[in-house]
Every structure is written in structure tokens, then in C-alpha cells.
Design an enzyme around this catalytic site. Sequence first.
Site, PDB file in Angstrom:
ATOM      1  N   THR A   1      -7.738   0.359  17.750  1.00 37.43           N
ATOM      2  CA  THR A   1      -8.496   0.472  19.000  1.00 37.43           C
ATOM      3  C   THR A   1      -9.293   1.764  19.092  1.00 37.43           C
ATOM      4  O   THR A   1      -9.730   2.153  20.170  1.00 37.43           O
ATOM      5  CB  THR A   1      -7.552   0.360  20.214  1.00 37.43           C
ATOM      6  OG1 THR A   1      -6.608   1.438  20.165  1.00 37.43           O
ATOM      7  CG2 THR A   1      -6.819  -0.968  20.206  1.00 37.43           C
TER       8      THR A   1
ATOM      9  N   TYR B   1       0.825  -1.206   0.000  1.00 39.09           N
ATOM     10  CA  TYR B   1       0.000   0.000   0.000  1.00 39.09           C
ATOM     11  C   TYR B   1       0.864   1.263   0.000  1.00 39.09           C
ATOM     12  O   TYR B   1       2.017   1.248   0.428  1.00 39.09           O
ATOM     13  CB  TYR B   1      -0.942  -0.012   1.205  1.00 39.09           C
ATOM     14  CG  TYR B   1      -1.697  -1.318   1.326  1.00 39.09           C
ATOM     15  CD1 TYR B   1      -2.601  -1.714   0.343  1.00 39.09           C
ATOM     16  CD2 TYR B   1      -1.474  -2.181   2.404  1.00 39.09           C
ATOM     17  CE1 TYR B   1      -3.281  -2.922   0.436  1.00 39.09           C
ATOM     18  CE2 TYR B   1      -2.153  -3.391   2.505  1.00 39.09           C
ATOM     19  CZ  TYR B   1      -3.048  -3.759   1.513  1.00 39.09           C
ATOM     20  OH  TYR B   1      -3.709  -4.957   1.604  1.00 39.09           O
TER      21      TYR B   1
END
Length: 317
Positions: free
Chosen positions: A231, A159
Site C-alpha cells: 500500500t 526468496y
Amino acid sequence: MAPFSSVFLGVWGVFVVILIKESTPVSWEEWWTYDGISGPAFWGLINPEWWLCNKGRRQSPVNLEPTQLLFDPNLQPLHLDKHRINGVLANTGHSVVFAVENDTRHPVNISGGPLSYRYQFHEIHLHFGADDRIGSEHTVDGHAFPAELQIFGFNSQLYNNFSDALHKAQGIVAVSLLLQLGDLSNPELRTFTQQLDKIKYGGQAMEIKRFGVRELLPDTKHYMTYDGSTTMPACHETTTWIILNKPIYITKQQLHALRQLMQGDEKQPNAPLANNFRPPQPLHHRPVRTNIDFNVQGPKNCPTMNRDIYYKANSWK
């Protein structure tokens, strides 16, 4: 007619103002928090695009159970490049974040460990509690640490950047360092904490020169690893977590300085930044692997899972 016209125009004025306000684009980034009705339990409801936060089954953080760790002899040593980088330390209103300069010529690469690809360092997040009993996102045998530092990188072989990799397979790596109270802190951590008075309020930032990411790491080759998520929203399940099996140290004075940070700006400071952690999420049968051979007294070529020796939180002196 004049009084009627005045009232009519006044009402229309209010209507126009309301209409303009209602049509102003809203950034979801400003709506989520770590407590109350905008906290972790509601992230998946605030924004439908964050549905994984509530329904995902490979979420992070998790509680690490020492008796459930699986020894994997194929796990390799973790490697981070040594060279130093420039970046920006910021109070984002959600966390203390150090982000590398976008045009850095010599990126810090993260490789080895459980990773099949090379990852490029992108940023560091610091989570901490309002008191010493809480603060870390990952817990060990149900015990939390006062803070946790997370080093994030993106898969630079597949990426182009962090944003592109964030929602792609094998996109992100997160190296977690649990922070333990001590009399003398990690020297590189002091580079951050000495500047906290300059980022007391949300939105404030300052430049950091020649920061050594690798210098944050404790002196250990052992770690635990599992497949999980970021998270914070949108909780993308694209993250390989590596939790090092030894803490780094932070002093009471440094924690006190962190606890002075505020979520809002100087005019509206809102609440303290502390307690910016997501609670542990269910493992849902995911394995947590480790390169710790618990059979330390047995033959070198006979790895086992002796349960008498294991990682304990809050036990280092």
C-alpha cells in the site's frame, strides 16, 4: 579587469553550486507522502517505476463488502509462531514501523490460512488517522477504523529476503488487524505505544526486546483474504492479504500519543504523521474469500452464504 574578473568568478561560483546541487542523486523515498501533489493519486507520476500505483488492477487496500464475501471451505487456520523476537521500532516519516533484527536466529513464521508457502515475519506497519473517523487503510462496508496494524512477511521458501520477494510472485503476505477504540488495549500493542515519546520525530528509532508478534492477534480463527499489493510505492502486486475478522483495541490515550508524532526531524518537524493511509482501491472483479460460514444454523456439511450475518465495522463492544 579586476571588477570584471570578480563578477565573472562570482557567476561561475553560483553556476558550479547549482550544477553540483542538480547532479546530487535524489532518493524517491523522500518525495512521496500521503497528501497533496506527492500523495497516493500522484505516486505513479512521481516515479515512472511506480506505474502500478496508478495503473495496476490488483491494488490495495480495498473496501470489504460483507455481502460480496465468498465462503471457501478449503481455507485453513492461520498460524504464527509463538516465540518472541528483538527488533527496532522507528518513525520512518511515513509510518511507525517495527522491523525484526536481521540476524535473528529464530524467525517468526507465518503459514496456513490461504498460503501455499511458509512466510517469514519481516516488519509491522501502523497506520492511523488524525481523528477517530479515519485511519485504517482497509474499510468494511465503507466504514473506516481509527487505525490499522499490518504484519508483513516474505516467502522464505522461494526468496532470500524481503527486498527480493517484494516484486516476485507470491512474495509477500500481509496480515491486517483493524484497531477499534476501547477502554483497555491489546497488551502487546502497549509495548509500542509506551515508547512513542522516544520516536516523536522522523528518523528516530529504538530497540524493542522480546516482542511477541502472535500476541497482537485477536481471539478469532476467522478472516478474509484477497490478492493485492503493497500500500505504498512501488505498489507491487505480489501480496496476499489476510484481514482478521475481529479488531484489537486501542485507547484514546494511545491514539493521542500516536497523533503527536511528526514526519520530519526535530529541526524541521513538518506535518504530523497521522493520516498516513492510502484510500481503498477498486477490486476490479477480484474475489474476497472468507472462512466464515454464514450458514451457522444449517448442517455442518452444507456451507452457504446467508446474508443475514456479516462483518460490520465499529460494532464490537
